[in-house]
Scaffold this motif. Sequence first.
Motif, PDB file in Angstrom:
ATOM      1  N   TYR A  89       0.873  -1.480  -0.096  1.00 59.82           N
ATOM      2  CA  TYR A  89       0.061   0.128   0.247  1.00 59.82           C
ATOM      3  C   TYR A  89       1.395   1.049  -0.069  1.00 59.82           C
ATOM      4  CZ  TYR A  89      -4.664  -3.127   0.389  1.00 59.82           C
ATOM      5  OH  TYR A  89      -4.976  -3.567   0.533  1.00 59.82           O
ATOM      6  N   THR A  90       2.320   1.120   0.730  1.00 60.80           N
ATOM      7  CA  THR A  90       2.983   3.145   0.551  1.00 60.80           C
ATOM      8  C   THR A  90       3.247   2.559  -1.182  1.00 60.80           C
ATOM      9  OG1 THR A  90       4.104   1.979   2.357  1.00 60.80           O
ATOM     10  CG2 THR A  90       5.091   3.412   1.129  1.00 60.80           C
ATOM     11  N   ALA A 124       0.463   4.271  -2.750  1.00 65.88           N
ATOM     12  CA  ALA A 124       0.756   5.368  -2.716  1.00 65.88           C
ATOM     13  C   ALA A 124       1.611   6.163  -3.397  1.00 65.88           C
ATOM     14  CB  ALA A 124       0.546   5.470  -1.194  1.00 65.88           C
ATOM     15  N   CYS A 184      -4.971  -0.332   6.440  1.00 60.43           N
ATOM     16  CA  CYS A 184      -6.425   0.100   5.519  1.00 60.43           C
ATOM     17  C   CYS A 184      -6.616   2.215   5.181  1.00 60.43           C
ATOM     18  CB  CYS A 184      -7.405  -0.014   6.045  1.00 60.43           C
ATOM     19  SG  CYS A 184      -7.223  -2.300   5.912  1.00 60.43           S
ATOM     20  N   PRO A 241      -3.831   4.429   3.196  1.00 59.61           N
ATOM     21  CA  PRO A 241      -3.628   4.572   2.127  1.00 59.61           C
ATOM     22  C   PRO A 241      -4.816   5.137   1.503  1.00 59.61           C
ATOM     23  CG  PRO A 241      -3.303   2.246   2.864  1.00 59.61           C
ATOM     24  CD  PRO A 241      -3.442   3.259   3.888  1.00 59.61           C
ATOM     25  N   THR A 267      -3.567   7.735  -1.535  1.00 59.67           N
ATOM     26  CA  THR A 267      -4.582   7.733  -3.014  1.00 59.67           C
ATOM     27  C   THR A 267      -5.728   8.188  -3.356  1.00 59.67           C
ATOM     28  OG1 THR A 267      -5.781   5.793  -2.612  1.00 59.67           O
ATOM     29  CG2 THR A 267      -3.635   5.191  -3.202  1.00 59.67           C
ATOM     30  N   ASP A 308      -6.533   2.033  -8.100  1.00 63.26           N
ATOM     31  CA  ASP A 308      -6.682   2.797  -6.300  1.00 63.26           C
ATOM     32  C   ASP A 308      -8.362   2.408  -6.694  1.00 63.26           C
ATOM     33  OD1 ASP A 308      -4.363   3.783  -6.013  1.00 63.26           O
ATOM     34  OD2 ASP A 308      -4.585   5.402  -7.065  1.00 63.26           O
ATOM     35  N   ASN A 319      -8.786  -0.759  -5.484  1.00 68.19           N
ATOM     36  CA  ASN A 319      -9.109  -1.447  -4.078  1.00 68.19           C
ATOM     37  C   ASN A 319      -9.705  -0.936  -2.897  1.00 68.19           C
ATOM     38  OD1 ASN A 319      -6.237  -2.410  -5.246  1.00 68.19           O
ATOM     39  ND2 ASN A 319      -5.080  -0.755  -5.207  1.00 68.19           N
TER      40      ASN A 319
END
Length: 325
Positions: free
Chosen positions: A105-106, A109, A190, A193, A197, A235, A238
Amino acid sequence: MSSPSLLSLTYAAQEVNIYLRSIILIFGVTSNILNIIVFLSLEIFRDSSCAFYLLVMSFISIIQIFFGLFARTLNVAFSVDWSTTSLTYCKLRYYFFQVCSAIFYTCIALATIDQYLATCSSPFLQRFSNIKLARWLFVIFTIIWIMHGIPILYYYNQDISNSTNATICTITNDTFQQYYSYFTLIILLCSMPVIITVLFGILAYRNVQHLTYRTMPLVRRETDKQLTIMVLVQDVYNLFFIIPYIVVYALQLNLNINLDPIYAAQIELALSITGALYYVPFSSAFYIYVCVSERFRRQFLYVLFKLHLGRCRQDFARNQILPDT
């Protein structure tokens, strides 16, 4: 005695854990392998900072699928739970789950931020979108998440369940349990991110609307547009799988479900579904890219049929032994 409704809900949760997770597992491994092949085969992606993040995500996703999805599927389908027989695996499984989730998730982002910078009209901001900086950021954040996950290696242990009297792998410290549940899972893995994003995704989308009118090399402009669309759609995609998991997980943490077995089974079923779907972002990137980017479809077909299959045919023809005449 268990009611028919309770048995039905329990059975449904088990079936979801087996079949839905198995489908995601198969498609996920295939998706990430194909992504790795494409991103490593084309020079245009090897020099792109955004593509670097997407490539890293594919490698990380395979590790995450093994320690999370595959292990859980084995446990439910075949009653194979290595975390109850090996203390080392018990600790490593949840350690890699957290570290891989955080890195994944990093990277998504950072990829979104990178495309915002790459599509900016300011040359100063554009300079921050480069492969060298991307590699350094990846190393720095990886070290941070590796260090942040170290307490898991200490606090995750094998214990005896109060309800089943069976050995389980769980956190044995109440304070760390609260920190892990509320801060690490809900906020770090959770909520943050999602916020990052969405924010930079909107900004990048606005930039792309004006990209056609800017003076830059055609290949660079088309690549930026392609990668921006791929990242932004991923993005949005997700969000549909992260947010339901946050909601159900938070409900399980804060509501007293022990008083009503039916309600507990309903929450467990919802958690089984959203918990399985939580792995969809780790398993679907390739299919998203193929659907939303015609250019990526052409690149994939070129890599598969022209580069690799064509090379295999040439090697095969070169190595054939001609019969004596």
